[in-house]
Design a protein around this motif. Structure first.
Motif, short mmCIF file in Angstrom:
data_model
loop_
_atom_site.label_atom_id
_atom_site.label_comp_id
_atom_site.label_asym_id
_atom_site.label_seq_id
_atom_site.Cartn_x
_atom_site.Cartn_y
_atom_site.Cartn_z
N VAL A 162 6.75 44.10 -5.65
CA VAL A 162 6.03 44.71 -5.47
C VAL A 162 4.50 43.62 -6.50
O VAL A 162 5.33 43.47 -7.44
CB VAL A 162 5.67 45.70 -5.73
N HIS A 163 3.75 43.26 -5.59
CA HIS A 163 2.95 42.31 -6.65
C HIS A 163 1.60 42.16 -5.64
O HIS A 163 1.84 42.36 -4.18
CB HIS A 163 3.50 40.94 -6.37
N ASP A 164 0.53 41.21 -6.99
CA ASP A 164 -1.22 41.73 -6.01
C ASP A 164 -0.91 40.41 -4.73
O ASP A 164 -1.92 40.15 -4.55
CB ASP A 164 -1.77 41.62 -6.95
N ASP A 165 -0.39 39.87 -5.45
CA ASP A 165 -0.26 38.59 -5.03
C ASP A 165 0.40 38.51 -3.52
O ASP A 165 2.27 37.47 -3.61
CB ASP A 165 -0.23 36.97 -5.85
N ARG A 166 0.45 38.10 -2.30
CA ARG A 166 1.27 37.90 -1.10
C ARG A 166 1.70 36.85 -1.20
O ARG A 166 2.68 36.41 -0.54
CB ARG A 166 -0.40 38.16 0.03
N GLU A 167 0.87 35.61 -1.38
CA GLU A 167 1.77 34.06 -1.47
C GLU A 167 3.13 34.42 -2.52
O GLU A 167 3.82 33.61 -2.16
CB GLU A 167 0.51 33.15 -2.22
N LEU A 168 2.40 35.03 -3.68
CA LEU A 168 3.97 35.09 -4.95
C LEU A 168 4.86 35.89 -4.36
O LEU A 168 6.36 35.41 -3.42
CB LEU A 168 4.03 35.82 -5.52
N LEU A 169 4.95 36.93 -2.77
CA LEU A 169 6.47 37.60 -2.46
C LEU A 169 6.60 36.25 -0.98
O LEU A 169 7.60 37.05 -1.39
CB LEU A 169 5.40 38.79 -1.71
N LEU A 227 7.09 33.39 -1.23
CA LEU A 227 7.99 32.91 -2.12
C LEU A 227 9.02 33.57 -1.98
O LEU A 227 9.48 33.21 -1.94
CB LEU A 227 7.40 32.64 -2.58
N ALA A 228 9.25 34.30 -2.75
CA ALA A 228 10.12 35.39 -3.19
C ALA A 228 11.09 35.11 -1.90
O ALA A 228 12.49 35.22 -2.07
CB ALA A 228 10.19 36.58 -3.71
N ARG A 229 10.38 35.33 -0.69
CA ARG A 229 10.74 36.18 0.36
C ARG A 229 12.30 34.74 0.67
O ARG A 229 12.92 34.98 1.60
CB ARG A 229 10.00 36.53 1.64
N ASN A 230 11.11 33.12 0.82
CA ASN A 230 11.66 32.33 1.03
C ASN A 230 12.98 31.95 0.38
O ASN A 230 13.93 31.21 0.92
CB ASN A 230 10.83 31.46 1.21
N LEU A 231 13.15 32.21 -0.90
CA LEU A 231 13.77 31.95 -1.89
C LEU A 231 14.79 32.47 -1.31
O LEU A 231 16.15 32.40 -1.95
CB LEU A 231 14.00 32.34 -3.66
N ILE A 232 14.92 33.66 -1.09
CA ILE A 232 16.18 34.95 -0.84
C ILE A 232 16.82 34.58 0.74
O ILE A 232 18.70 34.56 1.09
CB ILE A 232 15.28 36.50 -0.47
N ALA A 233 16.07 34.51 1.64
CA ALA A 233 16.43 33.40 2.41
C ALA A 233 17.61 32.13 2.32
O ALA A 233 17.96 32.13 3.17
CB ALA A 233 15.40 32.88 3.53
N GLU A 234 16.72 31.76 1.30
CA GLU A 234 18.04 30.36 1.20
C GLU A 234 18.49 30.56 0.20
O GLU A 234 19.69 29.93 0.18
CB GLU A 234 16.89 29.17 0.78
N CYS A 235 18.89 31.79 -0.27
CA CYS A 235 20.53 31.78 -0.98
C CYS A 235 21.18 32.28 -0.13
O CYS A 235 21.50 32.01 0.55
CB CYS A 235 20.45 33.61 -1.79
N PRO A 236 22.98 31.84 -1.23
CA PRO A 236 23.69 32.04 -0.29
C PRO A 236 24.39 33.30 0.25
O PRO A 236 25.03 33.25 1.01
CB PRO A 236 25.42 31.03 -1.22
N ILE A 237 23.74 34.18 0.16
CA ILE A 237 24.25 35.50 0.29
C ILE A 237 22.89 36.02 1.37
O ILE A 237 21.93 35.39 1.33
CB ILE A 237 24.06 36.77 -0.75
#
Length: 240
Positions: A157-164, A166-176
Motif C-alpha cells: 500500500v502506498h500513495d505513489d502509484r509508480e513505486l507500486l 516498481l514493486a510489481r515488476n520486481l515481484i514479476a522478476e523474482c525466481p518464485i
C-alpha cells in the motif's frame, strides 16, 4: 574508501547508492515509508530491531513513539503501534567530516535514486532484489492470515502509484512464480495491490529465506509471516 562494518556485524559500503544488500534493504525502506527532502531523510518502522539495523547502515538519530492509525483497507478499524523514526541529515558541515546525522559521510543533497522524470532507478541493486523487496514490504506492505479463506495475504500500500508498479515488476522478476493483482485505490487513500493468495506462502518464504545471515529484516514481520503460514496450514487452505 573501504567498506565499514556496522554495529550488527555486516559490512556497509561507503557509497550509499552502491549495489549492496544493506543499501538495497535501506532504500527499500526509505521508498516504502520514508520522507526525503533536499537535506534530510526520515524513515519509519514499527520494528525496533529493524530500526537499529537501518541506523547501523546509514547513521542518523533514532526516536521511539507510539501512534494510532487507520487500517489501510478498512478505515473503521484503528490500531496502536510502536513507531521508530530514523532521521538522517545529508549535510556534512563545513569540515565535511561524518557526523551522527550524515548519510554515510556524504555531504549535500541526496534523495531517492530517481531519474530526471521521477522514475525510480534501482538498477544498482539488481543483484539484491530480495533485500530491496523485503525493505519495500516492511516499509509499505502488510502480511495477514485471512480467516475466511484460510489463506495468507501479502499486499503493498502506498500513495505513489509508480513505486507500486516498481514493486510489481520486481515481484514479476523474482525466481518464485508470483502472480499479483491489479493496482486499486485504497480506502485510506493511495493505491494497493496484493500477491495472489495461492502464491503468497512461497513468495513470503523466499523473501525471508536465510535473512539471518545478513540481519537485514524485521523480526516482528517475519514472525507475523510464520504465524500466518502456521494458521493457514492448520486451516488446511494452504499446503506451503
Amino acid at each position: 574508501m573501504s567498506d565499514a562494518e556496522s554495529a550488527t556485524g555486516f559490512e556497509v559500503p561507503s557509497d550509499p547508492l552502491a549495489g549492496h544488500a544493506a543499501t538495497a534493504y535501506f532504500w527499500g525502506h526509505v521508498a516504502g515509508s520514508g520522507d526525503v527532502t533536499d537535506d534530510s531523510i526520515e524513515v519509519v518502522t514499527n520494528d525496533e530491531e529493524s530500526a537499529h539495523v537501518l541506523a547501523s547502515i546509514a547513521g542518523g538519530n533514532l526516536e521511539h513513539d507510539t501512534t494510532t492509525r487507520d487500517y489501510a483497507h478498512d478505515t473503521s478499524i484503528t490500531r496502536t503501534e510502536d513507531e521508530y523514526t530514523l532521521s538522517i541529515g545529508c549535510d556534512g558541515g563545513e569540515s565535511g567530516e561524518k557526523e551522527d546525522g550524515d548519510l554515510l559521510g556524504r555531504s549535500g543533497a541526496l534523495g531517492l535514486p530517481v531519474d530526471s522524470r521521477g522514475n525510480y532507478r534501482f538498477g544498482a541493486f539488481s543483484n539484491y532484489d530480495r533485500e530491496l523487496l523485503r525493505g519495500l514490504l516492511e516499509g509499505c506492505g502488510t502480511i495477514c492470515f485471512k480467516s475466511k479463506s484460510g489463506t495468507v495475504g501479502i499486499s503493498f500500500v502506498h500513495d505513489d502509484r509508480e513505486l507500486l508498479e516498481l514493486a510489481r515488476n520486481l515481484i514479476a522478476e523474482c525466481p518464485i512464480e508470483t502472480p499479483v493483482g491489479d493496482l486499486s485505490e485504497a480506502s485510506s487513500g493511495g493505491y494497493w495491490f496484493s500477491v495472489d493468495d495461492g502464491a503468497a506462502p512461497a513468495f513470503g518464504t523466499w523473501l525471508y529465506e536465510n535473512c539471518e545471515e545478513t540481519g537485514l529484516f524485521a523480526p516482528s514481520r517475519r514472525r507475523k509471516l510464520e504465524k500466518s503460514l502456521e494458521q493457514a496450514s492448520a486451516y488446511g487452505g494452504d499446503e506451503a
